[in-house]
Design an enzyme around this catalytic site. Structure first.
Site, PDB file in Angstrom:
ATOM      1  N   GLN A  78      21.466  43.139  41.894  1.00 48.73           N
ATOM      2  CA  GLN A  78      22.596  44.786  42.394  1.00 48.73           C
ATOM      3  C   GLN A  78      22.444  45.925  43.253  1.00 48.73           C
ATOM      4  O   GLN A  78      23.555  46.033  44.328  1.00 48.73           O
ATOM      5  CB  GLN A  78      22.230  45.453  40.314  1.00 48.73           C
ATOM      6  CG  GLN A  78      23.806  46.244  40.766  1.00 48.73           C
ATOM      7  CD  GLN A  78      25.487  45.348  41.067  1.00 48.73           C
ATOM      8  OE1 GLN A  78      26.038  44.497  40.752  1.00 48.73           O
ATOM      9  NE2 GLN A  78      26.460  46.225  41.573  1.00 48.73           N
ATOM     10  N   ALA A  99      28.916  48.968  42.027  1.00 51.23           N
ATOM     11  CA  ALA A  99      28.175  49.822  41.187  1.00 51.23           C
ATOM     12  C   ALA A  99      27.199  49.784  41.694  1.00 51.23           C
ATOM     13  O   ALA A  99      26.250  48.855  42.305  1.00 51.23           O
ATOM     14  CB  ALA A  99      28.129  49.094  39.341  1.00 51.23           C
ATOM     15  N   SER A 104      25.679  49.134  36.220  1.00 54.14           N
ATOM     16  CA  SER A 104      26.813  47.773  36.666  1.00 54.14           C
ATOM     17  C   SER A 104      26.914  46.642  35.477  1.00 54.14           C
ATOM     18  O   SER A 104      25.723  46.688  34.905  1.00 54.14           O
ATOM     19  CB  SER A 104      26.229  46.758  37.845  1.00 54.14           C
ATOM     20  OG  SER A 104      27.011  45.510  37.223  1.00 54.14           O
ATOM     21  N   HIS A 106      28.136  44.211  35.036  1.00 57.48           N
ATOM     22  CA  HIS A 106      27.198  42.699  35.071  1.00 57.48           C
ATOM     23  C   HIS A 106      26.083  42.410  35.015  1.00 57.48           C
ATOM     24  O   HIS A 106      25.614  41.458  34.217  1.00 57.48           O
ATOM     25  CB  HIS A 106      27.438  42.561  36.929  1.00 57.48           C
ATOM     26  CG  HIS A 106      28.829  41.702  37.400  1.00 57.48           C
ATOM     27  ND1 HIS A 106      29.270  40.825  37.139  1.00 57.48           N
ATOM     28  CD2 HIS A 106      29.478  42.570  37.822  1.00 57.48           C
ATOM     29  CE1 HIS A 106      30.745  41.329  37.592  1.00 57.48           C
ATOM     30  NE2 HIS A 106      30.653  42.335  38.504  1.00 57.48           N
ATOM     31  N   ASP A 113      33.297  38.754  37.349  1.00 56.28           N
ATOM     32  CA  ASP A 113      34.664  38.277  38.505  1.00 56.28           C
ATOM     33  C   ASP A 113      35.331  37.262  38.699  1.00 56.28           C
ATOM     34  O   ASP A 113      34.458  35.682  38.750  1.00 56.28           O
ATOM     35  CB  ASP A 113      33.665  39.158  39.621  1.00 56.28           C
ATOM     36  CG  ASP A 113      33.158  40.290  39.775  1.00 56.28           C
ATOM     37  OD1 ASP A 113      33.580  41.137  38.671  1.00 56.28           O
ATOM     38  OD2 ASP A 113      32.694  40.901  40.700  1.00 56.28           O
ATOM     39  N   GLU A 163      40.229  46.579  39.971  1.00 57.31           N
ATOM     40  CA  GLU A 163      39.485  45.397  40.722  1.00 57.31           C
ATOM     41  C   GLU A 163      40.683  44.607  40.018  1.00 57.31           C
ATOM     42  O   GLU A 163      39.586  44.084  38.485  1.00 57.31           O
ATOM     43  CB  GLU A 163      38.243  45.641  40.298  1.00 57.31           C
ATOM     44  CG  GLU A 163      37.322  46.212  41.210  1.00 57.31           C
ATOM     45  CD  GLU A 163      36.077  45.951  41.013  1.00 57.31           C
ATOM     46  OE1 GLU A 163      35.033  45.550  40.142  1.00 57.31           O
ATOM     47  OE2 GLU A 163      35.100  46.765  41.647  1.00 57.31           O
ATOM     48  N   TRP A 165      40.130  41.617  40.057  1.00 55.23           N
ATOM     49  CA  TRP A 165      39.434  39.800  39.499  1.00 55.23           C
ATOM     50  C   TRP A 165      38.053  40.468  38.466  1.00 55.23           C
ATOM     51  O   TRP A 165      37.560  39.653  38.313  1.00 55.23           O
ATOM     52  CB  TRP A 165      38.853  40.171  40.833  1.00 55.23           C
ATOM     53  CG  TRP A 165      38.024  40.844  41.331  1.00 55.23           C
ATOM     54  CD1 TRP A 165      36.686  41.227  41.655  1.00 55.23           C
ATOM     55  CD2 TRP A 165      37.981  42.278  42.805  1.00 55.23           C
ATOM     56  NE1 TRP A 165      36.129  42.736  41.708  1.00 55.23           N
ATOM     57  CE2 TRP A 165      37.317  43.323  42.306  1.00 55.23           C
ATOM     58  CE3 TRP A 165      39.427  41.899  43.303  1.00 55.23           C
ATOM     59  CZ2 TRP A 165      37.528  43.343  43.441  1.00 55.23           C
ATOM     60  CZ3 TRP A 165      39.333  43.326  43.799  1.00 55.23           C
ATOM     61  CH2 TRP A 165      38.734  44.146  44.574  1.00 55.23           C
ATOM     62  N   HIS A 166      37.858  41.697  38.196  1.00 54.95           N
ATOM     63  CA  HIS A 166      36.785  42.240  36.767  1.00 54.95           C
ATOM     64  C   HIS A 166      37.350  42.117  35.608  1.00 54.95           C
ATOM     65  O   HIS A 166      38.900  42.631  35.299  1.00 54.95           O
ATOM     66  CB  HIS A 166      36.323  43.017  37.749  1.00 54.95           C
ATOM     67  CG  HIS A 166      35.309  43.827  36.710  1.00 54.95           C
ATOM     68  ND1 HIS A 166      33.560  43.429  37.441  1.00 54.95           N
ATOM     69  CD2 HIS A 166      35.032  44.388  35.281  1.00 54.95           C
ATOM     70  CE1 HIS A 166      32.984  43.817  36.506  1.00 54.95           C
ATOM     71  NE2 HIS A 166      33.592  44.310  35.216  1.00 54.95           N
TER      72      HIS A 166
END
Length: 190
Positions: A78, A99, A104, A106, A113, A163, A165-166
């Site tokens: 990240q 982020a 994040s 993630h 994503d 977003e 896609w997230h």
């Protein structure tokens, strides 16, 4: 003495005000065979593959059309993405779409994503429209525990730009409630 593994908290909130502080071992698995290295926590990966199977008849057929662009990320990864985006895109863009390290979703292994599988895919902003296959994915997402995490019009609430896609795994019941009420994770947890 045997110690039981802590249950995964699918509602863990990670954002600029609530950095990720891992208190559990992540059970990460690859989401598919095509997008090597893209990992999610095991339950999230299982449900994502079930969603794609429902959507296209088989998970493999789904992964031929939809790319797993990014899943779990380490803090170091990240950090690398943050600094690379700053260098290539500038501060304003980076603060909207990337982020900060430690902040994040993630890093939880619960966020992914997705993008339509195209010859070239933008890593930061993959193409995942609201119609066609991506639109049908969205219609089914909550049934499998996923929500679009940063919807349009909620930028001030989430602190991240829209977003499409997230997606974030929160579990089926929570996802259905959030979808029905139009809530972000921040709003749902209040």
């Amino acid at each position: 003495m045997l110690r039981r593994a802590a249950a995964v908290d699918y509602l863990t909130l990670v954002n600029a005000e609530r950095p990720w502080r891992p208190d559990e071992r992540l059970r990460l698995v690859p989401v598919n065979r095509q997008d090597k290295g893209v990992m999610l926590q095991s339950e999230a990966a299982c449900q994502l593959n079930r969603l794609l199977q429902q959507l296209t008849g088989s998970a493999e057929a789904g992964w031929q059309q939809i790319a797993a662009v990014s899943g779990w990320r380490s803090r170091q990864e990240q950090r690398r993405i943050w600094w690379q985006s700053l260098a290539e895109n500038g501060r304003e863009f980076t603060e909207q779409y990337v982020a900060r390290p430690g902040c994040s979703e993630h890093q939880t292994g619960l966020a992914i994503d997705l993008g339509l599988r195209l010859p070239e895919i933008d890593f930061i902003r993959p193409y995942f429209p609201y119609d066609g296959l991506a639109g049908r994915f969205r219609q089914l997402a909550a049934e499998y525990g996923f929500v679009e995490r940063y919807p349009q019009g909620k930028e001030a609430v989430c602190g991240i730009a829209h977003e499409p896609w997230h997606f974030r795994y929160v579990g089926r019941l929570h996802a259905l409630i959030m979808q029905k009420r139009g809530l972000t994770l921040e709003e749902y947890l209040q």
